[in-house]
Design an enzyme around this catalytic site. Structure first.
Site, PDB file in Angstrom:
ATOM      1  N   HIS A 240       0.858  -1.194   0.000  1.00 39.08           N
ATOM      2  CA  HIS A 240       0.000   0.000   0.000  1.00 39.08           C
ATOM      3  C   HIS A 240       0.890   1.238   0.000  1.00 39.08           C
ATOM      4  O   HIS A 240       1.838   1.321   0.770  1.00 39.08           O
ATOM      5  CB  HIS A 240      -0.892  -0.007   1.249  1.00 39.08           C
ATOM      6  CG  HIS A 240      -1.955   1.039   1.219  1.00 39.08           C
ATOM      7  ND1 HIS A 240      -1.690   2.374   1.442  1.00 39.08           N
ATOM      8  CD2 HIS A 240      -3.281   0.956   0.951  1.00 39.08           C
ATOM      9  CE1 HIS A 240      -2.817   3.062   1.328  1.00 39.08           C
ATOM     10  NE2 HIS A 240      -3.795   2.223   1.023  1.00 39.08           N
ATOM     11  N   CYS A 278      -3.889   2.581  -4.803  1.00 39.26           N
ATOM     12  CA  CYS A 278      -4.774   3.408  -3.982  1.00 39.26           C
ATOM     13  C   CYS A 278      -4.782   4.816  -4.559  1.00 39.26           C
ATOM     14  O   CYS A 278      -3.811   5.576  -4.398  1.00 39.26           O
ATOM     15  CB  CYS A 278      -4.304   3.408  -2.524  1.00 39.26           C
ATOM     16  SG  CYS A 278      -5.294   4.508  -1.494  1.00 39.26           S
ATOM     17  N   HIS A 305      -7.949   0.383  -4.429  1.00 37.54           N
ATOM     18  CA  HIS A 305      -8.685   1.253  -3.504  1.00 37.54           C
ATOM     19  C   HIS A 305      -9.120   2.472  -4.304  1.00 37.54           C
ATOM     20  O   HIS A 305      -8.266   3.204  -4.801  1.00 37.54           O
ATOM     21  CB  HIS A 305      -7.768   1.778  -2.383  1.00 37.54           C
ATOM     22  CG  HIS A 305      -7.454   0.770  -1.334  1.00 37.54           C
ATOM     23  ND1 HIS A 305      -6.630   1.069  -0.258  1.00 37.54           N
ATOM     24  CD2 HIS A 305      -7.842  -0.504  -1.154  1.00 37.54           C
ATOM     25  CE1 HIS A 305      -6.535   0.009   0.531  1.00 37.54           C
ATOM     26  NE2 HIS A 305      -7.248  -0.968   0.000  1.00 37.54           N
ATOM     27  N   ASP A 356     -12.802   3.141  -1.140  1.00 41.11           N
ATOM     28  CA  ASP A 356     -11.976   3.462   0.012  1.00 41.11           C
ATOM     29  C   ASP A 356     -12.573   4.676   0.715  1.00 41.11           C
ATOM     30  O   ASP A 356     -12.954   5.650   0.077  1.00 41.11           O
ATOM     31  CB  ASP A 356     -10.557   3.755  -0.455  1.00 41.11           C
ATOM     32  CG  ASP A 356      -9.558   3.681   0.680  1.00 41.11           C
ATOM     33  OD1 ASP A 356      -9.920   3.151   1.744  1.00 41.11           O
ATOM     34  OD2 ASP A 356      -8.420   4.146   0.499  1.00 41.11           O
ATOM     35  N   HIS A 357     -12.660   4.588   1.990  1.00 39.05           N
ATOM     36  CA  HIS A 357     -13.197   5.664   2.837  1.00 39.05           C
ATOM     37  C   HIS A 357     -14.562   6.132   2.319  1.00 39.05           C
ATOM     38  O   HIS A 357     -15.021   5.729   1.265  1.00 39.05           O
ATOM     39  CB  HIS A 357     -12.242   6.860   2.914  1.00 39.05           C
ATOM     40  CG  HIS A 357     -10.899   6.473   3.462  1.00 39.05           C
ATOM     41  ND1 HIS A 357      -9.839   7.332   3.525  1.00 39.05           N
ATOM     42  CD2 HIS A 357     -10.446   5.295   3.991  1.00 39.05           C
ATOM     43  CE1 HIS A 357      -8.786   6.716   4.049  1.00 39.05           C
ATOM     44  NE2 HIS A 357      -9.137   5.478   4.330  1.00 39.05           N
ATOM     45  N   TYR A 373     -14.551   4.859   7.649  1.00 33.51           N
ATOM     46  CA  TYR A 373     -15.167   3.553   7.406  1.00 33.51           C
ATOM     47  C   TYR A 373     -16.622   3.470   7.866  1.00 33.51           C
ATOM     48  O   TYR A 373     -17.040   2.489   8.472  1.00 33.51           O
ATOM     49  CB  TYR A 373     -14.307   2.439   8.017  1.00 33.51           C
ATOM     50  CG  TYR A 373     -13.026   2.280   7.235  1.00 33.51           C
ATOM     51  CD1 TYR A 373     -12.980   1.450   6.109  1.00 33.51           C
ATOM     52  CD2 TYR A 373     -11.886   3.000   7.553  1.00 33.51           C
ATOM     53  CE1 TYR A 373     -11.823   1.333   5.351  1.00 33.51           C
ATOM     54  CE2 TYR A 373     -10.719   2.897   6.799  1.00 33.51           C
ATOM     55  CZ  TYR A 373     -10.700   2.060   5.705  1.00 33.51           C
ATOM     56  OH  TYR A 373      -9.554   1.943   4.946  1.00 33.51           O
TER      57      TYR A 373
HETATM   58  C1  DNO Z   1      -6.548   3.459   5.186  1.00 34.67           C
HETATM   59  C2  DNO Z   1      -5.994   2.237   4.609  1.00 34.67           C
HETATM   60  C3  DNO Z   1      -4.605   1.933   5.109  1.00 34.67           C
HETATM   61  C4  DNO Z   1      -4.185   0.547   4.677  1.00 34.67           C
HETATM   62  C5  DNO Z   1      -2.826   0.130   5.152  1.00 34.67           C
HETATM   63  C6  DNO Z   1      -2.403  -1.130   4.439  1.00 34.67           C
HETATM   64  O1  DNO Z   1      -7.704   3.650   5.217  1.00 34.67           O
HETATM   65  O2  DNO Z   1      -6.009   2.276   3.232  1.00 34.67           O
HETATM   66  O3  DNO Z   1      -4.604   2.007   6.488  1.00 34.67           O
HETATM   67  O4  DNO Z   1      -5.075  -0.386   5.186  1.00 34.67           O
HETATM   68  O5  DNO Z   1      -1.893   1.096   4.957  1.00 34.67           O
HETATM   69  O6  DNO Z   1      -1.361  -1.726   5.131  1.00 34.67           O
END
Ligand code: DNO
Length: 401
Positions: A240, A278, A305, A356-357, A373
């Site tokens: 990531h 991401c 993501h 994501d988020h 989340y």
């Molecule tokens: C945040 C996530 C990160 C991710 C870590 C992976 O929302 O995308 O915390 O889980 O960095 O190791």
């Protein structure tokens, strides 16, 4: 199908249940065994117990499957290259073997020292009344200088920014200070304890003699040992990116740009050495071209993501609605459509993608979630992304036929 729609679930303590995830329409579960301390083994029994829990109601409704681990965390002693790292790496490899044995074959992890993602305000109110995650570089300086009081702090910033931070701080209320402190010391995702100032200071001190080159060397050392095991087990490792993709508190960060990624992949070329693409983390830096990164690293992207950051002129950014902001997700999903066709021809499954988020909004505003989340905000993100993906698929197929 462009993506396998997935959803991060924090396990039995997550306020969002598996049946709610089912209602959101996701089928892939992104999960981790947060109860196991970092560095300890993930046994087959523990992994299988979690799979059984996730799949418990599968006979009665839409099946859910644990398809991605996020994260199998890397112990700080590995990142720091301490003497016991070989032992810890061997445990990590055994966890990979155990996951493979249970059929979980995509592992997301990061190599950010001390902290994971970082925001200066986890409840920034947007004009429409919902809240978003937000980062302001001057607030980070304020925290460093006036709250953490790190002795070396002034060396990490230029004089003009320190001056601006001083001015900004002079208008801070007690409430601003406590929100900033709470946001930065936020529990790492899945961690219920969170950081204290003391713990953070100690963590930072451990990196006093570790610069970017050293951290990068420690990452490669780790990958040289872990990737052959992953390759043998058919497990895709997906690093990531750093979030934000630049140094914080003077810490080295080495997974934030195209050249960082090129270095990592050319040092350990096996394709199992891959990326979590991401868009939110990479997109926070204006020099990252998300489209070019996607095309350059297509073969290495094992997990996606999707979210969009909106950069402001003052250097701050916030997490915009998924289809707004700087990421340009519609265009990227168009590229993913082509990628999914190529993958299909190669006999590969669709890429797991999670929204994501998400903003905290509507009935969720008063609830307690891991920041970013919430249920409704992510549901909205997923629905919008699904809409784009299906419109693109529909148009492309009509156009091509
Ligand atoms: C945040 C996530 C990160 C991710 C870590 C992976 O929302 O995308 O915390 O889980 O960095 O190791």
């Amino acid at each position: 199908m462009i993506f396998e729609e997935s959803w991060r679930w924090y396990g039995p303590h997550d306020p969002i249940s598996l049946s709610q995830i089912r209602q959101a329409g996701a089928s892939g579960i992104v999960n981790a065994l947060h109860q196991i301390p970092v560095g300890a083994l993930w046994s087959v029994e523990e992994i299988q117990r979690r799979i059984d829990l996730i799949e418990k109601e599968n006979s009665t409704s839409t099946p859910l499957k644990w398809i991605v681990v996020e994260s199998l965390p890397v112990h700080e002693d590995i990142k720091q290259g301490r003497e016991n790292r070989d032992e810890l790496i061997e445990i990590y490899c055994q966890s990979i073997r155990n996951l493979a044995r249970c059929g979980v074959r995509v592992i997301c992890y990061n190599f950010m020292p001390v902290l994971d993602w970082l925001r200066t305000n986890v409840r920034k109110e947007l004009p429409n009344g919902s809240t978003a995650l937000y980062f302001h570089p001057l607030d980070l300086i304020i925290f460093d200088l006036y709250i953490l009081k790190r002795p070396e702090a002034t060396k990490s910033y230029d004089a003009v920014d320190i001056k601006k931070a001083q001015e900004r701080y002079s208008n801070f209320t007690d409430q601003d200070i406590s929100l900033l402190k709470e946001s930065i010391l936020m529990a790492l995702p899945g961690d219920v304890k969170g950081f204290t100032l003391e713990k953070l200071k100690l963590g930072l001190e451990a990196y006093a003699d570790i610069d970017e080159n050293q951290l990068r060397a420690n990452l490669i050392y780790f990958l040289e040992r872990v990737i052959p095991v992953a390759a043998q087990e058919g497990v895709c490792m997906a690093i990531h990116p750093d979030d934000p993709p630049w140094s914080v508190f003077g810490l080295p960060r080495v997974v934030g740009s195209q050249s960082d990624l090129e270095y990592i992949f050319s040092a350990v070329p096996d394709v199992h050495n891959g990326l979590t693409y991401c868009t939110g983390s990479l997109g926070a830096h204006q020099s990252n071209d998300l489209k070019a990164l996607l095309l350059n690293f297509e073969e290495r992207i094992h997990f996606v993501h999707l979210r969009s950051t909106q950069r402001n002129k003052d250097g701050s950014f916030f997490e915009a609605n998924h289809l707004e902001g700087d990421a340009g997700l519609v265009e990227l999903i168009t590229i993913f459509y082509e990628i999914s066709n190529r993958r299909q021809k190669q006999g590969k499954t669709a890429l797991p993608m999670r929204p994501d988020h998400g903003h905290q909004m509507l009935d969720d505003l008063d609830k307690q979630y891991y920041p970013g989340y919430s249920a409704i905000g992510r549901l909205k993100g997923l629905a919008e992304l699904r809409g784009v993906a299906s419109a693109i698929t529909h148009l492309k197929q009509q156009y091509n036929s």
